[in-house]
Design an enzyme around this catalytic site. Structure first.
Site, short mmCIF file in Angstrom:
data_model
loop_
_atom_site.label_atom_id
_atom_site.label_comp_id
_atom_site.label_asym_id
_atom_site.label_seq_id
_atom_site.Cartn_x
_atom_site.Cartn_y
_atom_site.Cartn_z
N HIS A 197 -26.35 5.09 -10.65
CA HIS A 197 -25.55 6.14 -10.01
C HIS A 197 -25.60 7.51 -10.67
CE1 HIS A 197 -22.77 5.08 -13.27
NE2 HIS A 197 -22.20 6.24 -13.06
C1 UD1 Z 1 -18.43 9.93 -11.88
C2 UD1 Z 1 -18.55 10.52 -13.27
C3 UD1 Z 1 -19.49 9.67 -14.10
C4 UD1 Z 1 -19.08 8.22 -14.10
C5 UD1 Z 1 -18.85 7.72 -12.69
C6 UD1 Z 1 -18.28 6.33 -12.72
C7 UD1 Z 1 -18.41 12.99 -13.45
C8 UD1 Z 1 -19.20 14.21 -13.66
N1 UD1 Z 1 -19.13 11.87 -13.23
O1 UD1 Z 1 -19.71 9.93 -11.29
O2 UD1 Z 1 -19.48 10.13 -15.43
O3 UD1 Z 1 -20.10 7.46 -14.70
O4 UD1 Z 1 -17.94 8.59 -12.00
O5 UD1 Z 1 -18.55 5.63 -11.57
O6 UD1 Z 1 -17.20 13.03 -13.48
N2 UD1 Z 1 -18.14 9.12 -3.59
C9 UD1 Z 1 -17.70 8.33 -2.55
N3 UD1 Z 1 -16.51 7.68 -2.72
C10 UD1 Z 1 -15.75 7.78 -3.83
C11 UD1 Z 1 -16.18 8.62 -4.86
C12 UD1 Z 1 -17.39 9.28 -4.72
O7 UD1 Z 1 -18.35 8.19 -1.54
O8 UD1 Z 1 -14.67 7.16 -3.89
C13 UD1 Z 1 -19.45 9.81 -3.43
C14 UD1 Z 1 -19.29 11.25 -2.92
O9 UD1 Z 1 -20.37 11.50 -2.07
C15 UD1 Z 1 -19.44 12.07 -4.19
C16 UD1 Z 1 -20.41 11.24 -5.01
O10 UD1 Z 1 -20.09 9.89 -4.70
O11 UD1 Z 1 -19.91 13.36 -3.95
C17 UD1 Z 1 -20.29 11.47 -6.50
O12 UD1 Z 1 -18.94 11.28 -6.93
P1 UD1 Z 1 -18.41 11.94 -8.29
O13 UD1 Z 1 -17.05 11.46 -8.57
O14 UD1 Z 1 -18.66 13.42 -8.29
O15 UD1 Z 1 -19.42 11.38 -9.37
P2 UD1 Z 1 -19.85 9.89 -9.72
O16 UD1 Z 1 -21.31 9.74 -9.48
O17 UD1 Z 1 -18.93 8.92 -9.09
N1 UDP Z 2 -18.31 -2.05 -12.33
C1 UDP Z 2 -17.60 -2.77 -11.38
N2 UDP Z 2 -18.15 -2.93 -10.14
C2 UDP Z 2 -19.37 -2.42 -9.80
C3 UDP Z 2 -20.07 -1.68 -10.78
C4 UDP Z 2 -19.51 -1.50 -12.03
O1 UDP Z 2 -16.50 -3.26 -11.65
O2 UDP Z 2 -19.80 -2.59 -8.67
C5 UDP Z 2 -17.70 -1.86 -13.66
C6 UDP Z 2 -18.58 -2.20 -14.83
O3 UDP Z 2 -18.53 -3.57 -15.14
C7 UDP Z 2 -18.02 -1.31 -15.93
C8 UDP Z 2 -17.61 -0.07 -15.17
O4 UDP Z 2 -17.46 -0.48 -13.81
O5 UDP Z 2 -16.88 -1.90 -16.51
C9 UDP Z 2 -18.70 0.96 -15.30
O6 UDP Z 2 -18.52 1.95 -14.35
P1 UDP Z 2 -19.69 2.95 -13.91
O7 UDP Z 2 -21.00 2.30 -14.07
O8 UDP Z 2 -19.30 3.43 -12.57
O9 UDP Z 2 -19.50 4.16 -14.91
P2 UDP Z 2 -20.05 4.55 -16.36
O10 UDP Z 2 -19.74 3.43 -17.29
O11 UDP Z 2 -21.50 4.83 -16.24
O12 UDP Z 2 -19.29 5.78 -16.68
#
Ligand code: UD1
Ligand code: UDP
Length: 362
Positions: A197
């Site tokens: 992601h």
């Molecule tokens: C964010 C964090 C990242 C973390 C991740 C955990 C930042 C910069 N990034 O990344 O560090 O690893 O969360 O999962 O804060 N979206 C949905 N539904 C949701 C949320 C997001 O569809 O509930 C989609 C939207 O299109 C959005 C995109 O995902 O634009 C990215 O979401 P965003 O929260 O900006 O970043 P993540 O990739 O989730």
């Molecule tokens: N995780 C989860 N369901 C999923 C994918 C990830 O519960 O479908 C959990 C995973 O085990 C870990 C956390 O979410 O505990 C990690 O989140 P993510 O990969 O979104 O973020 P990051 O750690 O890269 O910030």
């Protein structure tokens, strides 16, 4: 009053053990949800299955650019902070929600504790790196998950406020793992768990195509609980059909944490670009290909548990395919253990209590 600011999937997971440890010592607590993650599968499911109380307020910031999210959280959060005036604000990890919380609270002179302090990728192309640095420098207590994070913090002059607590995700993993039935563990199948992601891996079509080509060459039954961002970007770049066309590649909705632990416990290999999942791979006993070349859990890299791969570099991909082909489940007693003893949350509470007592004494 202890205030937690959370907004993203991994933050809900980190919150659960710390909330419980504070509750055991009768602290009054309040949770604010920024709303950065809002899908049921990225948010509500964790509150329900990890028994976290509903947030006091959801700021409903939603999706947007980094600036939109950060500014949106700051605007809503400042009003709440002024009203609540917590004894401590607890921030988690490195997301835009974390950054917004740190900047807002610091200017209101509210003490901040940062869970996962000191972690660094040393790579400025990684948007979260800025969030980590700012949050750490504005925090009053840094809870470092491993020795390397502590050293990072010390090298930036943060030694007086940085403490090695161990990793709260390990606390959470142990609790979830203990609740799983034995027959789900150490399955001898050929399952590969894949999550993907990061902005670095979803923002560019060629990069996404390289990742799909790599997935196509992996040998195993690949299960991918796909983050909505990845799904959206595959569609945007017209790669969705190509992804669906890969044999043995099963795309599913993001799963809850307990299901995720079950999948990690079953996988013979984990392929990911997630900071959290790459580390959890060592708790669960599956080696990991990490799809970025940034610094990550260096002890696990040195222990040959995590192999970093650049999906756009031929030799790097070949190496990862070989690593993946040979990967088998590793029994508990042979897994490396760099992330504490499963009591990180208690250590965090001890440190906050010491800090509060010291402030009262001054
Ligand atoms: C964010 C964090 C990242 C973390 C991740 C955990 C930042 C910069 N990034 O990344 O560090 O690893 O969360 O999962 O804060 N979206 C949905 N539904 C949701 C949320 C997001 O569809 O509930 C989609 C939207 O299109 C959005 C995109 O995902 O634009 C990215 O979401 P965003 O929260 O900006 O970043 P993540 O990739 O989730
Ligand atoms: N995780 C989860 N369901 C999923 C994918 C990830 O519960 O479908 C959990 C995973 O085990 C870990 C956390 O979410 O505990 C990690 O989140 P993510 O990969 O979104 O973020 P990051 O750690 O890269 O910030």
């Amino acid at each position: 009053m202890i205030l937690h600011l959370v907004g993203n999937r991994p933050q809900f997971i980190k919150l659960a053990p710390l909330y419980r440890a504070l509750q055991a010592r009768n602290y009054e607590q309040c949770i604010i949800h920024s709303g950065q993650h809002y899908d049921e599968s990225l948010s509500d499911v964790f509150f329900k299955e990890l028994n976290i109380p509903q947030p006091y307020v959801n700021l409903k910031v939603g999706s947007g650019s980094h600036a939109e999210i950060t500014a949106g959280v700051m605007l809503g959060f400042e009003k709440q902070l002024v009203q609540i005036q917590p004894e401590f604000l607890i921030l988690y990890g490195d997301t835009d929600t974390t950054l917004a919380g740190a900047v807002t609270a610091a200017k209101l002179n509210i003490p901040i504790a940062h869970v996962e302090g000191g972690t660094r990728t040393h790579y400025r192309g990684n948007p979260e790196e800025y969030n980590r640095i700012v949050a750490d420098h504005l925090s009053d207590l840094l809870f470092c998950p491993d020795q390397i994070s502590l050293e990072n913090a010390c090298s930036e002059g943060l030694d007086k406020k940085a403490f090695l607590t161990g990793d709260i995700m390990y606390d959470m993993f142990l609790a979830a793992d203990a609740g799983q039935s034995m027959d789900k563990k150490n399955d001898s199948g050929n399952m590969i768990l894949l999550t993907w992601h990061r902005q670095e891996n979803t923002g560019d079509k060629d990069r996404m195509l390289s990742i799909l080509k790599f997935i196509d060459r992996l040998e195993g039954e690949i299960v991918c609980p796909m983050h909505p961002r990845t799904r959206k970007q595959l569609k945007y770049f017209n790669l969705w059909d190509a992804a669906l066309g890969i044999d043995n590649f099963r795309i599913v909705e993001p799963v809850g944490y307990l299901e995720m632990v079950a999948l990690m416990n079953k996988a013979r290999l984990i392929v990911t670009d997630s900071g959290g999942v790459s580390k959890e791979s060592s708790f669960a006993g599956a080696k990991c290909v990490f799809m970025l070349e940034a610094d990550i859990w260096d002890d696990l890299v040195k222990a040959n548990w995590i192999l970093k791969m650049n999906p756009e570099d031929g030799p790097s991909v070949e190496k990862a395919l070989k690593f993946g082909k040979n990967a088998v489940r590793i029994p508990k007693e042979e897994r490396p253990c760099f992330y504490g003893d499963g009591h990180a949350a208690d250590k965090m509470v001890d440190l906050m209590e010491e800090y509060i007592l010291k402030q009262q004494g001054d």
